[in-house]
Design a protein around this motif. Sequence first.
Motif, PDB file in Angstrom:
ATOM      1  N   MET A 104      -7.021   0.806  -2.782  1.00  0.00           N
ATOM      2  CA  MET A 104      -6.286   1.787  -2.098  1.00  0.00           C
ATOM      3  C   MET A 104      -7.798   3.171  -2.600  1.00  0.00           C
ATOM      4  N   HIS A 129      -5.154  -5.743   3.357  1.00  0.00           N
ATOM      5  CA  HIS A 129      -5.733  -6.807   2.550  1.00  0.00           C
ATOM      6  C   HIS A 129      -4.897  -7.559   1.523  1.00  0.00           C
ATOM      7  N   ASP A 153      -2.463  -1.431  -5.316  1.00  0.00           N
ATOM      8  CA  ASP A 153      -3.640  -1.664  -4.053  1.00  0.00           C
ATOM      9  C   ASP A 153      -3.683  -3.527  -3.778  1.00  0.00           C
ATOM     10  N   MET A 154      -2.782  -4.217  -2.579  1.00  0.00           N
ATOM     11  CA  MET A 154      -2.193  -2.997  -1.699  1.00  0.00           C
ATOM     12  C   MET A 154      -1.071  -3.962  -1.301  1.00  0.00           C
ATOM     13  N   GLU A 156     -11.315  -8.634   0.497  1.00  0.00           N
ATOM     14  CA  GLU A 156     -11.521  -7.812   0.706  1.00  0.00           C
ATOM     15  C   GLU A 156     -12.161  -6.692   0.122  1.00  0.00           C
ATOM     16  N   GLU A 157     -12.184  -7.299  -1.238  1.00  0.00           N
ATOM     17  CA  GLU A 157     -11.991  -7.450  -3.098  1.00  0.00           C
ATOM     18  C   GLU A 157     -13.662  -7.708  -3.309  1.00  0.00           C
ATOM     19  N   ASP A 209      -4.588   0.623   3.131  1.00  0.00           N
ATOM     20  CA  ASP A 209      -5.249   0.605   2.411  1.00  0.00           C
ATOM     21  C   ASP A 209      -5.851   1.884   1.563  1.00  0.00           C
TER      22      ASP A 209
HETATM   23 ZN   LIG Z   1      -7.612  -1.657  -1.795  1.00  0.00          ZN
END
Ligand SMILES: [Zn+2]
Length: 495
Positions: free
Chosen positions: A1, A131, A163-164, A197-198, A226
Amino acid sequence: MMSIETHVNAAVMERHRLIPGKPLRVSAVAVIATLALIRAPCGWTETPGPLAPAPDQQLARDILKELVEINTTHQYGSLAAAEAIQHRLLAGGFAASEVVVVAPPGHPAKGNLVVRYRGNGAGKPVLFIGHLDVVDANTQDWNFDPFKLTESDGWYYGRGSIDMKDGDAALTESLIRLKREGYVPDRDVIAAFTADEEAGGDANGVAFLLKDRRDLIDAGLVVNLDGGGGNLKNGERYYYEVGTSEKTYVTYTLETTSPGGHGSLPGPDNAIYRLADGLARLEGYKFPVIITATTRASFRSLAALESGPQSPDMLAVAKTPPDLHAVERLSKVIRLNAQLRTTCVATLVSGGQAENALPERARATIQCRMMPGDSEQHVRSALIATLHDSKIRVTLDADPIVSPESPPTPLIMDKVSRVVHSMWPGVPIIPTMDTGYSDDRQTRNAGLASYDMAGVWMDVDENRAHGRDERIGIRAFDESVEYTYRLVKEMGRAD
Ligand SMILES: [Zn+2]
């Protein structure tokens, strides 16, 4: 985020102007009361928003705790968290056929959960994405166990708390609550809880679903929890931001070579000097200003919140065409400069092969963030022209995931305003462009308009996502649960 931070140093009086019904003149008592609130540790303000019924609030907290305590860093994957949500939804009355866990071939631990809440078939579905993975946490640096949800002074601490997994928990609970209440949306509401996602995202769930299981998630509109959300300034509700666009990430390598030779016999052709000269020209170059529908609306709204000399400049850059003198002045502020143009910057450099030898090669990495609407070809030709040396080769590292703007249409802005103002009446709502990126780049690249609409309020200057002692205000989380429930209902309505 992520959240954009602005450079507005609003005095107490200006802040109060934002809240309808508040007098412009602020008494000493009010100032003291406000200062007391600034010190309040738990991230909520004197005008609390409504909350979900107590059992729903508790359920959301339980789900948040469960998710935070499942380690979903890259090496562990998100399957266990996907299955935890699957169990919650099945227990909440969803049919097994409506709740699917899928992972890309060769990545069984990178599970994604997709749930379809069936509506009356009016219009294309709306897709919520969230995510499940988190970035690593260096346990020694934390004051708390990052993989336990710890309550302290009005905050929940834990990796993923902001997050998140907060958004994932709020969304899961909202779907369960709506199901229990017998709610039927006009159109299908799909929620995808996804992997990777990360950092290390080699099995990005949204990319996988778009490519291999579009049938599960095809939609007319995407909502991502996010990004977006509320910004507090000195404990007051400052504005709510809706993420409508992101810059596009693109990286180039510069390389140049020279004959080399003995370090005692330097001549005119030296790869390191040539590269350095090119980089110096690049440092002095500014890409042309690009104003999008989002940044225009964003500057206009921020101008209304701003009290200093930036306010008229923000209005001037929002004009068509923008006032270039105002652009010049605002460009001196790093974050505003990034809102005005594509940027490229040297981030890595290497060259030479021995202390006592002339260099045979020098390289630099140039990291660019393109404005929506700009093109890789344009950026590359601007780089080549600026370097102005045909012996410096410019190569693209990887094809960018081009992320066009999702315009802040009246329809979208009306929908988000209805929900936000039902929770927090009168707060300004501003469409924003993020200079970083999220999974929106996947959905936008696939042609799906995507909007960031998280429900959490936090201080504009607080940014612990990915950092140590990541946290969320408990009151802020509770309000986000009710907000998310209202958001799902609003987005599920046919227009
Ligand atoms: Zn995120």
